[in-house]
Design an enzyme around this catalytic site. Structure first.
Site, mmCIF file in Angstrom:
data_model
loop_
_atom_site.group_PDB
_atom_site.id
_atom_site.type_symbol
_atom_site.label_atom_id
_atom_site.label_comp_id
_atom_site.label_asym_id
_atom_site.label_seq_id
_atom_site.Cartn_x
_atom_site.Cartn_y
_atom_site.Cartn_z
ATOM 1 N N LYS A 282 -15.798 -34.101 -3.442
ATOM 2 C CA LYS A 282 -14.993 -35.299 -3.665
ATOM 3 C C LYS A 282 -15.458 -36.364 -2.679
ATOM 4 O O LYS A 282 -15.239 -36.254 -1.477
ATOM 5 C CB LYS A 282 -13.511 -34.987 -3.452
ATOM 6 C CG LYS A 282 -12.593 -36.126 -3.856
ATOM 7 C CD LYS A 282 -11.144 -35.671 -3.812
ATOM 8 C CE LYS A 282 -10.225 -36.700 -4.432
ATOM 9 N NZ LYS A 282 -10.204 -37.971 -3.719
ATOM 10 N N SER B 147 -6.192 -40.455 -11.742
ATOM 11 C CA SER B 147 -6.335 -39.903 -10.395
ATOM 12 C C SER B 147 -6.203 -38.387 -10.516
ATOM 13 O O SER B 147 -6.134 -37.858 -11.618
ATOM 14 C CB SER B 147 -5.276 -40.482 -9.469
ATOM 15 O OG SER B 147 -4.028 -39.997 -9.855
ATOM 16 N N LEU B 148 -6.211 -37.708 -9.403
ATOM 17 C CA LEU B 148 -6.152 -36.250 -9.438
ATOM 18 C C LEU B 148 -4.959 -35.761 -8.632
ATOM 19 O O LEU B 148 -4.602 -36.356 -7.618
ATOM 20 C CB LEU B 148 -7.425 -35.654 -8.817
ATOM 21 C CG LEU B 148 -8.734 -35.874 -9.568
ATOM 22 C CD1 LEU B 148 -9.913 -35.490 -8.690
ATOM 23 C CD2 LEU B 148 -8.743 -35.065 -10.857
ATOM 24 N N ARG C 57 -11.635 -49.665 -10.063
ATOM 25 C CA ARG C 57 -10.584 -48.920 -10.725
ATOM 26 C C ARG C 57 -9.310 -49.752 -10.858
ATOM 27 O O ARG C 57 -8.553 -49.586 -11.814
ATOM 28 C CB ARG C 57 -10.313 -47.667 -9.916
ATOM 29 C CG ARG C 57 -9.129 -46.935 -10.417
ATOM 30 C CD ARG C 57 -9.047 -45.588 -9.778
ATOM 31 N NE ARG C 57 -7.695 -45.118 -9.870
ATOM 32 C CZ ARG C 57 -7.103 -44.395 -8.946
ATOM 33 N NH1 ARG C 57 -7.752 -44.090 -7.860
ATOM 34 N NH2 ARG C 57 -5.884 -43.996 -9.117
ATOM 35 N N CYS D 149 8.546 -31.490 40.543
ATOM 36 C CA CYS D 149 7.723 -30.483 39.871
ATOM 37 C C CYS D 149 8.633 -29.485 39.162
ATOM 38 O O CYS D 149 9.531 -28.924 39.793
ATOM 39 C CB CYS D 149 6.844 -29.759 40.883
ATOM 40 S SG CYS D 149 6.003 -28.327 40.186
ATOM 41 N N CYS E 8 8.189 -25.908 41.185
ATOM 42 C CA CYS E 8 8.600 -25.628 42.560
ATOM 43 C C CYS E 8 9.611 -26.635 43.089
ATOM 44 O O CYS E 8 10.126 -26.467 44.199
ATOM 45 C CB CYS E 8 7.383 -25.563 43.485
ATOM 46 S SG CYS E 8 6.594 -27.167 43.722
ATOM 47 N N GLU F 212 -18.441 -43.087 -7.811
ATOM 48 C CA GLU F 212 -17.901 -43.533 -6.537
ATOM 49 C C GLU F 212 -18.898 -44.471 -5.863
ATOM 50 O O GLU F 212 -20.087 -44.156 -5.771
ATOM 51 C CB GLU F 212 -17.651 -42.276 -5.686
ATOM 52 C CG GLU F 212 -16.603 -42.418 -4.636
ATOM 53 C CD GLU F 212 -15.160 -42.335 -5.150
ATOM 54 O OE1 GLU F 212 -14.932 -42.285 -6.375
ATOM 55 O OE2 GLU F 212 -14.261 -42.363 -4.300
HETATM 56 S S1 IVH Z 1 -13.439 -36.670 -11.054
HETATM 57 C C1 IVH Z 1 -9.511 -37.875 -13.410
HETATM 58 N N1 IVH Z 1 -15.166 -36.248 -9.206
HETATM 59 O O1 IVH Z 1 -11.274 -39.110 -6.529
HETATM 60 C C2 IVH Z 1 -10.311 -38.468 -12.348
HETATM 61 N N2 IVH Z 1 -13.469 -37.834 -8.800
HETATM 62 O O2 IVH Z 1 -8.425 -38.515 -6.715
HETATM 63 C C3 IVH Z 1 -11.615 -37.839 -12.429
HETATM 64 N N3 IVH Z 1 -13.632 -38.914 -6.620
HETATM 65 O O3 IVH Z 1 -10.435 -41.734 -8.672
HETATM 66 C C4 IVH Z 1 -12.241 -37.907 -11.157
HETATM 67 N N4 IVH Z 1 -15.424 -37.875 -5.951
HETATM 68 O O4 IVH Z 1 -12.491 -42.023 -7.201
HETATM 69 C C5 IVH Z 1 -14.087 -36.934 -9.554
HETATM 70 N N5 IVH Z 1 -16.808 -35.780 -7.638
HETATM 71 C C6 IVH Z 1 -15.727 -36.464 -8.000
HETATM 72 C C7 IVH Z 1 -15.130 -37.417 -7.177
HETATM 73 C C8 IVH Z 1 -13.992 -38.078 -7.607
HETATM 74 C C9 IVH Z 1 -14.529 -38.772 -5.636
HETATM 75 C C10 IVH Z 1 -12.483 -39.821 -6.560
HETATM 76 C C11 IVH Z 1 -12.390 -40.743 -7.739
HETATM 77 C C12 IVH Z 1 -11.029 -40.533 -8.324
HETATM 78 C C13 IVH Z 1 -10.304 -39.875 -7.202
HETATM 79 C C14 IVH Z 1 -9.225 -38.980 -7.734
#
Ligand code: IVH
Length: 672
Positions: free
Chosen positions: A117, A83-84, A138, A414, A417, A181
């Site tokens: 994203k 994840s990010l 995932r 009120c 007033c 995605e």
């Molecule tokens: S790069 C290390 N690029 O965001 C993960 N993720 O918060 C690399 N996501 O699980 C992800 N658009 O499902 C990447 N252009 C994009 C994305 C993207 C959506 C989602 C993805 C990931 C999640 C991470």
């Protein structure tokens, strides 16, 4: 907040976030928007930063949610689907860039791959010797669910990789895995829900959950009906010639997989922020949802070298667009009285940033709304702000209560007033019945000076307060007797600003009849009704003398409105106010012939014009018999497009084939 309070708050936040995450990721239910949940997570992270010894390995800040459902075969991922980490501001983005730059070789100048994203669910598609063999969700990042049969129905996923002579032959041999995605387009989602509504079936909450729910259907034929899409954001492994993140996208495209088309390679924070600002608005026109950007170190070797912290790569972050929803605490609930006497409860909030501005107050609409949403003083609430609309409280989060919260009671009197509030049957609204109440008069004057009424420049709420408090005016008619000397005596006014205000007032002594009627603030008479009345009666004298029966003959005016207007015109106060305006020499401009050269033509005006404001342009159109509409419909004859036009108006006109003209063409129509 002291330590004991922090312990309690952290505990409650974790419970709430865990509950949200479980429902969102496993059950595909949405109990709050992602931005609201982000706001809670942010609060948790801040608290844990302040009390690092309270961090536990099972805190939601330390893990990625989403257990695989057991109805599909579980398959371990070749490498974890990560994840990010999120950043929410320029400062946080800067801090991240600084952190990773320090870890990179001295003198190394990082380049960033920046992409939208996408708001869907992550999936992996695996090809062997060029053919699609497996598709996985995932899951929890380590183990996914085998949804191959479902993904095979998604048309944007090729069943065999496209052959491309520029791609090294070895890429087609053995295994290659793409990650991306799965999405549903907003338009497809709308159509799907419309069809379900027609069939009497329950509606879906949003495109993301619908896509996620669909991919987990056991029956692939159902999936095929739903028009899902797939867009790649990366690949696993090291195929020949792929050195950068940009190369991954390039290769995917060549092999026939769709990639998110709006990405860019950018050099640093300034460029990323410019790109982010651009997309903050433009994202609404994307066919799919997004709540941010993904910023990745473009150089794959450097990205790999930076490694992974927890469940996220160190060399990539999600930049989240400013939240349009956020959570905050209700400090108090108060009541404001508007120009019609309506008592509107509003929440006084701990200041919080929503959609780029700090919000301290949000409307609660009326008493029954407060009860329906069960909002108490001390509650943590979700607030939202859309465009220029007044911020509102969406709901409370009862799980976060401590027991100290206080329920709201509508005051009996009120707050301005002291008169007892009254409620007409069937209405949700309590009102102050005292016509002379300060709050009502203040509201009437603000309305009188507002944009669609007399449009007096520089006469805002604070100035109205100051004028009323210094007793320089008692009603709107008094405005026209003000002198620069009077105004200059007030706090915060200098000679020059006083002169400007008085000039602005004097310049607006003559307005159109419809503005004049609208400005009177008669209940139920909005801008459109005022225009209908003006068009029907033509002069103030005729309008003034109208009887209830005559009013009911006006096209577009019903019994309630006619009754309200008749009551106002029949009242001594109404007639006295009109006399007072006449004595101050304030009068509507005589109406132009309504049967002009533009009669029967409808216009919508969007964007900024050079020669005049949209309002004035509209008045010129109406003076020639034309109609001005707020939005493009099948009846619209012309969309007048100025600078920075509204995207939705332009796209609607394109869809309907409505002719679009520029300002020069409009001027020609108005001229000869
Ligand atoms: S790069 C290390 N690029 O965001 C993960 N993720 O918060 C690399 N996501 O699980 C992800 N658009 O499902 C990447 N252009 C994009 C994305 C993207 C959506 C989602 C993805 C990931 C999640 C991470």
């Amino acid at each position: 907040m002291n330590r004991a309070e922090a312990v309690q708050r952290i505990q409650k936040l974790r419970e709430q976030i865990n509950d949200y995450r479980y429902r969102y990721h496993v059950l595909n239910q949405s109990i709050m928007s992602e931005s609201a949940a982000d706001s809670l997570k942010h609060e948790l992270v801040r608290l844990e930063q302040a009390y690092p010894d309270l961090v536990t390995p099972d805190s939601p800040s330390q893990r990625v949610a989403g257990r695989p459902l057991d109805k599909f075969t579980a398959v371990p991922h070749a490498t974890p689907m990560l994840s990010l980490n999120d950043v929410f501001s320029r400062e946080e983005l800067e801090a991240w860039v600084k952190r990773i730059t320090k870890l990179l070789p001295p003198g190394y100048r990082p380049e960033f791959y920046v992409e939208i994203k996408m708001d869907g669910l992550a999936a992996a598609v695996i090809y062997r010797d060029g053919g699609l063999t497996q598709g996985l969700t995932r899951g929890d990042g380590v183990t996914g669910e085998d949804v191959t049969a479902n993904l095979r129905t998604v048309e944007s996923i090729p069943l065999r990789l496209r052959h491309d002579v520029s791609v090294p032959a070895e890429v087609y041999r053995g295994r290659i895995e793409f990650r991306g995605e799965v999405l549903m387009y907003k338009a497809d989602f709308k159509a799907l829900n419309a069809a379900r509504a027609k069939a009497g079936k329950p509606l879906f909450a949003n495109p993301r959950n619908t896509a996620a729910g669909t991919i987990r259907q056991l029956d692939p034929s159902l999936v095929a009906e739903r028009r899902l899409r797939f867009q790649v954001y990366g690949l696993v492994g090291e195929p020949a010639g792929v050195a950068t993140h940009a190369d991954e996208h390039e290769l995917a495209g060549r092999l026939g997989l769709p990639v998110e088309p709006n990405s860019r390679v950018l050099a640093g924070v300034a460029e990323i922020m410019e790109f982010a600002r651009e997309w903050e608005d433009k994202r609404r026109d994307l066919p799919y949802g997004t709540d941010g950007l993904v910023v990745t170190l473009n150089d794959r070797a450097a990205l790999a070298a930076l490694g992974v912290v927890g469940k996220a790569p160190r060399g990539a972050v999600a930049y989240k667009f400013p939240a349009e929803q956020a959570t905050t605490k209700v400090k108090d609930i108060m009541v404001s009285i508007g120009r019609t006497g309506a008592a509107t409860p509003f929440a006084v909030l701990e200041p919080t940033l929503v959609a780029g501005s700090t919000i301290q107050m949000a409307t609660l609409h009326n008493e029954s709304e407060v009860r329906r949403k069960d909002i108490r003083i001390g509650d943590t609430v979700i607030i939202q702000k859309a465009g220029d609309v007044i911020p509102e409280v969406v709901g409370s989060l009862p799980k976060l209560r401590t027991g100290q919260e206080i329920s709201f009671k509508m005051p009996k009197n009120c707050p301005n007033c002291g008169t007892e509030l009254v409620k007409q049957d069937k209405e949700a609204v309590w009102r102050c019945p005292n016509y002379n109440c300060y709050a009502l008069e203040r509201g009437r004057i603000i309305h009188f000076a507002s944009k669609a009424a007399f449009d007096i420049e520089g006469l805002g709420e604070q100035t109205v307060d100051a004028l009323l408090e210094s007793k320089l005016i008692a009603d709107a008619a008094d405005l026209f007797h003000l002198t620069a000397d009077d105004v200059a005596g007030m706090p915060r006014f200098a000679e020059k600003s006083a002169e400007n205000l008085v000039r602005a007032i004097q310049e607006r002594k003559e307005v159109t009849l419809e503005r004049f009627i609208y400005a009177l603030g008669i209940r139920h008479v909005g801008a459109q009704t005022a225009a209908d009345l003006a068009a029907h009666f033509g002069t103030l004298e005729r309008f003034r003398g109208a009887t209830a029966d005559e009013l009911r003959e006006v096209p577009g005016i019903g019994q309630v409105v006619a009754g309200s207007v008749a009551e106002w015109l029949g009242s001594r106060r109404g007639q006295e106010f009109l006399d007072k305006l006449a004595r101050a020499d304030v009068k509507p401009r005589p109406m132009q012939v309504a049967r002009g050269k533009l009669s029967g033509r409808s216009f919508v005006i969007t964007g900024t014009l050079d020669s005049f404001s949209r309002e004035v342009a509209g008045e010129r159109v109406k003076a020639l018999g034309g109609k001005v509409q707020p939005s493009v419909t099948k009846e619209t004859d012309y969309l007048v497009v100025g600078a920075e036009p509204g995207a939705s108006k332009v796209s609607k006109a394109q869809k309907l084939g409505t002719p679009q003209i520029d300002e020069a063409a409009l001027l020609k129509l108005l001229e000869g």
